[in-house]
Design an enzyme around this catalytic site. Structure first.
Site, mmCIF file in Angstrom:
data_model
loop_
_atom_site.group_PDB
_atom_site.id
_atom_site.type_symbol
_atom_site.label_atom_id
_atom_site.label_comp_id
_atom_site.label_asym_id
_atom_site.label_seq_id
_atom_site.Cartn_x
_atom_site.Cartn_y
_atom_site.Cartn_z
ATOM 1 N N CYS A 90 -6.257 0.348 -9.545
ATOM 2 C CA CYS A 90 -7.680 0.255 -9.252
ATOM 3 C C CYS A 90 -8.466 1.372 -9.951
ATOM 4 O O CYS A 90 -8.558 1.372 -11.170
ATOM 5 C CB CYS A 90 -7.904 0.228 -7.743
ATOM 6 S SG CYS A 90 -9.564 -0.280 -7.304
ATOM 7 N N HIS A 179 -4.588 -4.154 -5.888
ATOM 8 C CA HIS A 179 -3.751 -3.242 -5.091
ATOM 9 C C HIS A 179 -2.389 -3.879 -4.777
ATOM 10 O O HIS A 179 -2.312 -4.738 -3.900
ATOM 11 C CB HIS A 179 -4.468 -2.893 -3.784
ATOM 12 C CG HIS A 179 -5.649 -2.013 -4.000
ATOM 13 N ND1 HIS A 179 -5.582 -0.636 -3.944
ATOM 14 C CD2 HIS A 179 -6.931 -2.301 -4.319
ATOM 15 C CE1 HIS A 179 -6.771 -0.118 -4.194
ATOM 16 N NE2 HIS A 179 -7.604 -1.114 -4.427
ATOM 17 N N GLU A 181 -0.014 -2.425 -3.307
ATOM 18 C CA GLU A 181 0.574 -1.802 -2.109
ATOM 19 C C GLU A 181 0.184 -2.488 -0.807
ATOM 20 O O GLU A 181 0.806 -2.259 0.225
ATOM 21 C CB GLU A 181 0.188 -0.307 -2.060
ATOM 22 C CG GLU A 181 -1.284 0.008 -1.799
ATOM 23 C CD GLU A 181 -2.177 -0.045 -3.040
ATOM 24 O OE1 GLU A 181 -1.780 -0.703 -4.017
ATOM 25 O OE2 GLU A 181 -3.266 0.539 -3.018
#
Ligand code: XMP
Length: 523
Positions: A90, A179, A181
């Site tokens: 990001c 993202h 994660e």
């Protein structure tokens, strides 16, 4: 026993934090892969931290800033010459691109939430990631990379983000706008896995056992020979902290356990037996049942209940703590989600739903320094740590229990009789869940007593008794939740058992609301 320089000797992923709310989540995902990771703020990092520290890969986190706010952002270009693989996520993707000669600009269309990423080129980073050349990814950005840096090619694009995933494979530099994660990015973990193992070529070196040693070392270093006080509630977090502290500072740990009279059935016996008798922890037991009950008499407002309980708890704790000499530290079971929840993600004021009471926010007046060994961990990691500390599954896998206890599971006035009825109903319910192997499939389950009496018929006689409400939810973190779908036999069995065994209840209902719109607790 592991040495103090344990972390220094471990191959690791270094995460440079630019202030994203997900930075700890990246660290957690790397830990899940069994590899050690360390977070350093972009403001504090020195080149020597990377050079002499067995860093096998760098991850640049997301963040709220704009890459052109250069006075606020530290980016040492020399990291690009270290020949260490870098993954920018990001904001990290944007800052990496900008510093390599690419361009970043305000996006025409912001992307928040799910976006469909389409594969453009094959990459080692995306092995097992795409399904039919696409994948749903989670985005949260309003700037975008608008010109590729030299030597880079595109791996994937979304409708509004042409350079959503890029690489310079020769230099092992990667940038992704989404993202990986967060769980919403399907297969996101695959990207981190490919980066860590296939690109950085790291080997597994991290486990709860290492975690335990590291935390014990940290606590020892912080506390030295001073005394530490800890409010023990018997819940998972404070239990793990107490056991960890016992291993780190031994006799210098003093735990205070306050029986508010609002605990679950047999809870105080269990806490005393486990911590005082089994683990030989210096435990001060305060039986304050009568005091709590008298202060709560005729109180039905949920917020008032919470305030009374919270304040009384602090008063008792302070009084007891003052009697102990030379205490310098206060240990708390703060977890990472507690820290995020206390901050507003957008920076705006969030509206207060309930004033949570727990041991957090304890005596400010006492001027104690805080020991918060779990503050970077998530609940499931704390549970694994508890197992490693030999706490026993009974404690470690226990469902969360709120600080104000049964008081907030009993809307309306609190009486001794109602507490007794509720303790019995909750006990029957939880025992049945355990017997039918459901307890560990459910995030939290409890019985509540509604302040309404209804008519029933038992043995040809009219009854007029309370309603027992059963709640069971599935959740990841308690922030959102869904009700658990029991089969009819199970819920019928629990209902029968409660009504047949407890005088005072003649009707059982099951709560079928999710969170939102409801909350998990009733008050
Ligand atoms: P709610 O009811 O807010 O609950 O959806 C979310 C989670 O927090 C727990 N809870 C508390 N925990 N002190 C605590 O330590 C409190 O005052 C408190 N209130 C709610 C609740 O049990 C659930 O797990």
């Amino acid at each position: 026993m592991l040495k103090m320089n344990l972390e220094k000797n471990l191959n690791k992923i270094l995460i440079i934090d630019y202030g994203s709310q997900f930075t700890q989540l990246i660290a957690r995902r790397i830990r899940e892969l069994g590899v050690y990771s360390k977070i350093i703020s972009h403001n504090k990092i020195k080149l020597s931290d990377i050079k002499n520290n067995k860093v096998g890969g760098l991850i640049l986190s997301g963040g709220p800033l704009n890459v052109y706010q250069s006075s606020k952002i530290k980016f040492d270009k020399r990291i690009l010459d270290l020949e260490i693989p870098i993954l920018g996520i990001c904001f990290g993707h944007q800052i990496l691109s900008k510093n390599l000669g690419g361009k970043v600009k305000k996006s025409k269309f912001r992307e928040f939430g799910l976006a469909n990423l389409k594969k453009k080129n094959k990459s080692l980073l995306t092995r097992d990631f795409f399904n039919n050349n696409k994948c749903n990814v989670w985005m949260s950005h309003s700037d975008e990379v608008s010109k590729l840096p030299k030597g880079f090619s595109v791996i994937g694009s979304t409708k509004n983000s042409k350079f959503a995933m890029i690489e310079n494979f020769k230099k092992k530099l990667f940038g992704i706008q989404f993202h990986p994660e967060v769980t919403h990015t399907k297969n996101g973990k695959k990207i981190l896995k490919n980066f860590v193992f296939s690109i950085c070529k790291l080997k597994r070196n991290w486990s709860s056992k290492f975690q335990k040693s590291k935390l014990i070392d940290q606590v020892k270093k912080q506390v030295k020979n001073s005394k530490v006080i800890c409010a023990l509630s018997g819940g998972v977090d404070s239990s793990v902290v107490a056991k960890l502290l016992k291993e780190a500072v031994g006799k210098n740990l003093v735990c205070i356990f306050v029986n508010t009279g609002l605990l679950r059935k047999n809870e105080e016996k269990q806490v005393i037996n486990t911590f005082k008798k089994k683990f030989k922890i210096n435990l001060i037991y305060v039986n304050a049942q009568k005091l709590f009950l008298s202060k709560l008499k005729n109180v039905s407002d949920p917020e008032k209940k919470r305030k009374i309980i919270g304040n009384l708890f602090i008063k008792i704790f302070e009084k007891k703590a003052k009697k102990i000499q030379k205490i310098k530290f206060l240990a708390q079971g703060t977890l990472y989600p507690d820290l995020i929840e206390s901050k507003s993600v957008t920076g705006s004021q969030t509206s207060k739903i309930k004033s949570h009471h727990n041991v957090g926010g304890l005596p400010k007046k006492m001027k104690l320094q805080l020991v918060e060994p779990l503050k970077h961990l998530f609940k499931d990691e704390v549970r694994k740590l508890g197992i490693e500390l030999k706490l026993g599954k009974e404690i470690v896998l226990r469902h969360p229990f709120p600080g104000p206890g049964l008081a907030i599971r009993m809307p309306g006035f609190i009486t001794e009789k109602k507490i007794k009825i509720l303790q019995e109903a909750d006990y029957i319910y939880v025992e049945e869940l355990k017997k039918h192997n459901l307890y560990n499939k459910i995030w939290q389950a409890y019985a509540a007593l509604l302040p309404v009496k209804t008519v029933g018929v038992m043995g040809d006689n009219r009854t007029y008794e309370y309603i027992c409400l059963l709640r069971a939810i599935t959740s990841e973190d308690g922030m959102t939740a869904d009700f658990y779908n029991f089969n009819k036999e199970f819920i019928q069995r629990v209902s029968n058992k409660i009504i047949n065994n407890i005088r005072g209840i003649n009707r059982v209902v099951y709560d079928v609301t999710s969170k939102p719109p409801s909350t998990i607790e009733l008050e």
